[in-house]
Design a protein around this motif. Structure first.
Motif, PDB file in Angstrom:
ATOM      1  N   ASN A 191      -2.640   0.196  -4.850  1.00 15.53           N
ATOM      2  CA  ASN A 191      -3.472   0.451  -3.658  1.00 15.53           C
ATOM      3  C   ASN A 191      -4.807  -0.281  -3.763  1.00 15.53           C
TER       4      ASN A 191
ATOM      5  N   LYS B 180     -11.227  -1.432   8.677  1.00 17.89           N
ATOM      6  CA  LYS B 180     -10.703  -1.252  10.038  1.00 17.89           C
ATOM      7  C   LYS B 180     -11.793  -1.458  11.080  1.00 17.89           C
TER       8      LYS B 180
ATOM      9  N   LEU C  40       0.856  -1.197   0.000  1.00 18.27           N
ATOM     10  CA  LEU C  40       0.000   0.000   0.000  1.00 18.27           C
ATOM     11  C   LEU C  40       0.892   1.247   0.000  1.00 18.27           C
TER      12      LEU C  40
ATOM     13  N   LYS D 217      -9.794   5.369   0.950  1.00 22.23           N
ATOM     14  CA  LYS D 217      -9.803   5.585   2.402  1.00 22.23           C
ATOM     15  C   LYS D 217     -11.123   5.129   3.012  1.00 22.23           C
TER      16      LYS D 217
ATOM     17  N   LEU E 195      -5.942  -3.198  -1.256  1.00 21.88           N
ATOM     18  CA  LEU E 195      -7.166  -3.061  -0.436  1.00 21.88           C
ATOM     19  C   LEU E 195      -8.139  -4.205  -0.702  1.00 21.88           C
TER      20      LEU E 195
ATOM     21  N   TYR F 117      -6.527  -4.784  10.904  1.00 18.36           N
ATOM     22  CA  TYR F 117      -6.279  -4.285   9.552  1.00 18.36           C
ATOM     23  C   TYR F 117      -4.786  -4.011   9.333  1.00 18.36           C
TER      24      TYR F 117
ATOM     25  N   GLU G 257      -6.851  -7.215   1.119  1.00 19.19           N
ATOM     26  CA  GLU G 257      -7.041  -7.069   2.566  1.00 19.19           C
ATOM     27  C   GLU G 257      -8.516  -7.265   2.943  1.00 19.19           C
ATOM     28  N   THR G 258      -9.410  -6.760   2.096  1.00 21.66           N
ATOM     29  CA  THR G 258     -10.844  -6.964   2.334  1.00 21.66           C
ATOM     30  C   THR G 258     -11.182  -8.444   2.312  1.00 21.66           C
TER      31      THR G 258
ATOM     32  N   GLU H  19     -10.948   1.464   3.374  1.00 18.97           N
ATOM     33  CA  GLU H  19     -10.011   1.178   4.460  1.00 18.97           C
ATOM     34  C   GLU H  19     -10.701   1.375   5.821  1.00 18.97           C
TER      35      GLU H  19
END
Ligand code: ME8
Length: 516
Positions: free
Chosen positions: A442, A390, A373, A383, A446, A490, A449-450, A386
């Motif tokens: 990015n 989080k 990232l 964001k 993301l 996260y 990560e999701t 994100e």
């Protein structure tokens, strides 16, 4: 290690498992798995209730010895647990010697407390409920209000337990929350039963010929409900292993259906109180599965077979359906159309597509190596995703702690939905063409990560799917050692992890065209 002992009701062994049995086992399994993944040592039991009159009658009809019949039927319930990936640590049959010992011991303790007396009973008995009714509770021509079958007038001499001696104390323990009953509606129902006054019940039957012998009598057997409830302490080692019992008891949660709260929230706790044992911490009463608004019953012929359903859609999809679409504590639908809709919309489109699109793009734009990232290239849309990622653990875990599975899953699908939307909004293929590599990386980071967070959150509900996702994401998580609270923080270090698209997780169910 903190322990968590969860039980389901034990199922009558006279017929094959029905969808309601599968539902109860699945939601209990989700709790058991969630507790394990949050650091508890979990004990989880289920089993079969074998001393009912219907069992003896069915065995006789088939010309079988009742015990042999029970052992044969219990296999169906054990197989159901395997099919649905139910992570039980014990399966109890009430015809096992360990249970007979435990029933005899508990009865002895209640008798010693002076709470057993001999009396005459006259009442209306439904052999399917295995329970007595007052004339006012019967419908029509002396029919059972639950099964609609004729109740039998029974007059016999048997033994009673002094429930009335303990009802005030029980009421106070429910009111103070020391003994929890959930959902709230069921707690209120139990409190109102107690306030109306609760009669003593008989703990034995005479001349049935099937059941555990009442100690010190000739023709008396222990009443099947009194016998069945004791399974929970048998499993914990009562009458067999004091050290184990000390560790496992009290149960932390009895998961049952809403039709049997009287037995679990009044009779059972009083049996324990009388014997000087601790009460379970909580009883949770779930709702019923319905087929197009109707209660499933053999007479209506609308019973859905849980084995057929798992073979058709996969146990993972049915587990998801139960958790996501049946609101905890409420009745819920269970039919082909509803399952297909959930399958195609949530699993194939939202989750399955997100995983395959994301991994495909990592393969295509980054040669399969996960990108890092770049904080300096985060825009508002990134964001926002994100922020949601989080916040997932807080929303998800609060719902799971309340056994609100649909709420927990809504938080997960809210996140995957937002991730799918980010793909549409950012159009990574355009970022690549425009040479905006940091922005492209990015988005992909993301997305990974999701998916990672979502798969962790889904793991108690769909454990097999979670493992498949971890393999695709190149994550070495092991269910046995995983702590989801730690892992759901996260900001995983993704850089360089090998990701692969592989097979689709949930290929869409395509309707077969009907012949004209
Ligand atoms: O009651 N939907 O056994 P059982 C959801 N042996 N759950 C359902 C359901 C439905 N349509 N129908 C039944 C007994 N259940 C006793 C229990 S425990 C010490 C003894 C649930 O085979 C029901 O509420 O009739 C119960 O929790 C479980 O399935 C077993 O029901």
């Amino acid at each position: 290690m903190k322990k968590f002992f969860i039980t389901t009701a034990i199922d009558y062994a006279n017929s094959k498992p029905h969808a309601g049995h599968a539902y109860e086992k699945v939601i209990s399994d989700i709790i058991a798995r969630y507790k394990r993944l949050t650091g508890y040592e979990v004990y989880f039991s289920t089993g079969t209730d074998e001393h009912s009159l219907n069992v003896a009658a069915k065995a006789k009809e088939l010309g079988l010895d009742p015990k042999a019949f029970c052992d044969m039927m219990a296999v169906n319930f054990r197989d159901l647990c395997v099919l649905y990936n139910i992570s039980i640590t014990d399966f109890i049959q009430t015809t096992e010697p360990r249970h007979e010992n435990s029933v005899t011991k508990l009865f002895g303790a209640i008798e010693k407390a002076g709470d057993i007396y001999k009396g005459h009973y006259e009442g209306w008995y439904c052999r399917s409920c295995e329970a007595f009714y007052t004339p006012a509770e019967l419908t029509g021509d002396k029919m059972c209000p639950v099964h609609g079958i004729k109740a039998d007038l029974i007059k016999e001499e048997n033994y009673f337990i002094k429930l009335s001696k303990y009802t005030d104390k029980l009421q106070k323990m429910i009111e103070s929350g020391e003994f929890k009953i959930n959902p709230e509606t069921r707690r209120n129902e139990v409190l109102s039963m107690l306030k109306q006054g609760f009669r003593d019940i008989s703990v034995s039957r005479s001349g049935t010929g099937w059941g555990i012998k009442l100690p010190g009598t000739q023709d008396q057997t222990i009443y099947v409900w009194f016998d069945a409830l004791i399974n929970y302490i048998t499993v914990a080692g009562f009458a067999a292993d004091d050290a184990r019992f000390g560790k496992m008891w009290p149960a932390d949660l009895h998961m049952i259906g809403k039709d049997i709260i009287k037995f679990h929230c009044i009779i059972w706790p009083i049996m324990l109180m009388s014997a000087g044992l601790e009460l379970p911490r909580e009883v949770y009463a779930h709702g019923f599965l319905l087929n197009k608004g109707e209660k499933m019953s053999k007479t209506t012929g609308n019973v859905v077979d849980p084995v057929e359903m798992a073979n058709k859609y996969g146990a993972e999809a049915i587990r998801y359906y139960f958790a996501a679409k049946v609101i905890s504590g409420d009745d819920g639908e269970f039919n082909d159309e509803a399952i297909k809709l959930a399958f195609n919309t949530d699993l194939a489109n939202d989750l399955g597509n997100l995983v395959s699109r994301s991994n495909n793009m990592v393969e295509k734009y980054c040669a399969g190596a996960a990108p890092e990232l770049h904080a300096e290239a985060m825009d508002d849309k990134m964001k926002a995703l994100e922020g949601l990622a989080k916040g997932l653990w807080a929303v998800y875990s609060a719902a799971m702690e309340k056994y609100d599975f649909s709420g927990a899953l809504a938080s997960v699908f809210n996140l995957t939905g937002a991730a799918n939307k980010l793909i549409e909004d950012e159009a990574p293929w355009n970022l690549q063409k425009a040479g905006k590599i940091m922005e492209l990386e990015n988005v992909l980071n993301l997305l990974l990560e999701t998916i990672r967070l979502a798969s962790l959150a889904l793991s108690p509900v769909m454990p097999v799917t979670a493992v498949k996702i971890w393999e695709k994401l190149g994550l070495g998580y092991k269910m046995e050692t995983l702590n989801i609270e730690n892992e759901m923080k996260y900001g995983f270090a993704w850089k360089g992890i090998k990701v692969s698209k592989g097979e689709a997780l949930f290929p869409r169910i395509v309707e077969e065209k009907k012949e004209k």
